[in-house]
Design a protein around this motif. Structure first.
Motif, PDB file in Angstrom:
ATOM      1  N   THR A  11     -35.116  14.821 -19.312  1.00 38.24           N
ATOM      2  CA  THR A  11     -36.294  15.112 -19.717  1.00 38.24           C
ATOM      3  C   THR A  11     -36.563  16.442 -19.127  1.00 38.24           C
ATOM      4  O   THR A  11     -37.044  17.489 -20.278  1.00 38.24           O
ATOM      5  N   ALA A  12     -36.342  16.836 -18.002  1.00 40.83           N
ATOM      6  CA  ALA A  12     -36.273  18.223 -17.900  1.00 40.83           C
ATOM      7  C   ALA A  12     -35.483  19.426 -18.464  1.00 40.83           C
ATOM      8  O   ALA A  12     -35.921  20.352 -18.863  1.00 40.83           O
ATOM      9  N   ALA A  13     -34.219  18.613 -18.820  1.00 36.01           N
ATOM     10  CA  ALA A  13     -33.269  19.529 -19.337  1.00 36.01           C
ATOM     11  C   ALA A  13     -33.617  19.697 -20.817  1.00 36.01           C
ATOM     12  O   ALA A  13     -33.285  21.018 -21.277  1.00 36.01           O
ATOM     13  N   ILE A  99     -28.993  20.493 -12.436  1.00 40.91           N
ATOM     14  CA  ILE A  99     -30.126  20.513 -11.770  1.00 40.91           C
ATOM     15  C   ILE A  99     -30.028  19.908 -10.473  1.00 40.91           C
ATOM     16  O   ILE A  99     -29.356  18.890 -10.436  1.00 40.91           O
ATOM     17  N   GLU A 100     -30.150  20.631  -9.445  1.00 37.69           N
ATOM     18  CA  GLU A 100     -29.783  20.408  -8.036  1.00 37.69           C
ATOM     19  C   GLU A 100     -31.272  20.382  -7.368  1.00 37.69           C
ATOM     20  O   GLU A 100     -31.558  21.396  -7.041  1.00 37.69           O
ATOM     21  N   GLY A 101     -31.527  19.221  -6.980  1.00 33.73           N
ATOM     22  CA  GLY A 101     -32.847  19.099  -6.109  1.00 33.73           C
ATOM     23  C   GLY A 101     -33.932  19.750  -6.917  1.00 33.73           C
ATOM     24  O   GLY A 101     -34.290  19.310  -7.989  1.00 33.73           O
ATOM     25  N   PRO A 105     -33.437  24.578 -13.681  1.00 32.38           N
ATOM     26  CA  PRO A 105     -31.997  23.962 -14.369  1.00 32.38           C
ATOM     27  C   PRO A 105     -31.248  25.178 -14.669  1.00 32.38           C
ATOM     28  O   PRO A 105     -31.838  26.287 -14.719  1.00 32.38           O
ATOM     29  N   VAL A 106     -29.983  24.973 -14.495  1.00 32.43           N
ATOM     30  CA  VAL A 106     -28.924  26.078 -14.790  1.00 32.43           C
ATOM     31  C   VAL A 106     -28.100  25.607 -16.112  1.00 32.43           C
ATOM     32  O   VAL A 106     -27.394  24.388 -16.087  1.00 32.43           O
TER      33      VAL A 106
END
Length: 113
Positions: A11-13, A99-101, A105-106
């Protein structure tokens, strides 16, 4: 628990990609070869996006979890999607959103090189 985190990461992506000008066409597209997390369009190019979330950057972080075997399945699934949706010649590429922690996002474009 990890399924909930995975859904939240996807969802964040999606929100991140939309903020970058992408149009999300589909999520969690399944076929016999696997799953494509996000299918989007950006500037006339169809994107097949793998989303990887890691709570901690241990063991190489999210990027290292996209193995050659996973990439091969993703490419085969993308080819099937193009055939089934009558878009065999559509410009497309395979991307990843990592996404890390709690980090932002990258977006890695064209992970197939």
């Amino acid at each position: 628990m990890s399924r909930t985190r995975g859904h939240a990461a996807e969802t964040a992506a999606c929100a991140f990609l939309q903020a970058q000008g992408c149009t999300v066409i589909g999520r969690n597209w399944h076929c016999r070869y696997g799953e494509i997390d996000i299918i989007a369009e950006h500037g006339g190019t169809l994107l097949f996006v793998e989303v990887k979330f890691r709570q901690k950057p241990s063991f190489g972080g999210a990027a290292c979890s996209i193995t050659p075997a996973k990439l091969a399945k993703l490419l085969t699934a993308a080819e099937l999607y193009l055939q089934q949706h009558s878009r065999p010649d559509a410009p497309c590429r395979v991307d990843a959103v990592l996404i890390e922690g709690g980090n932002a996002p990258v977006w890695i474009q064209n992970i197939t090189g």
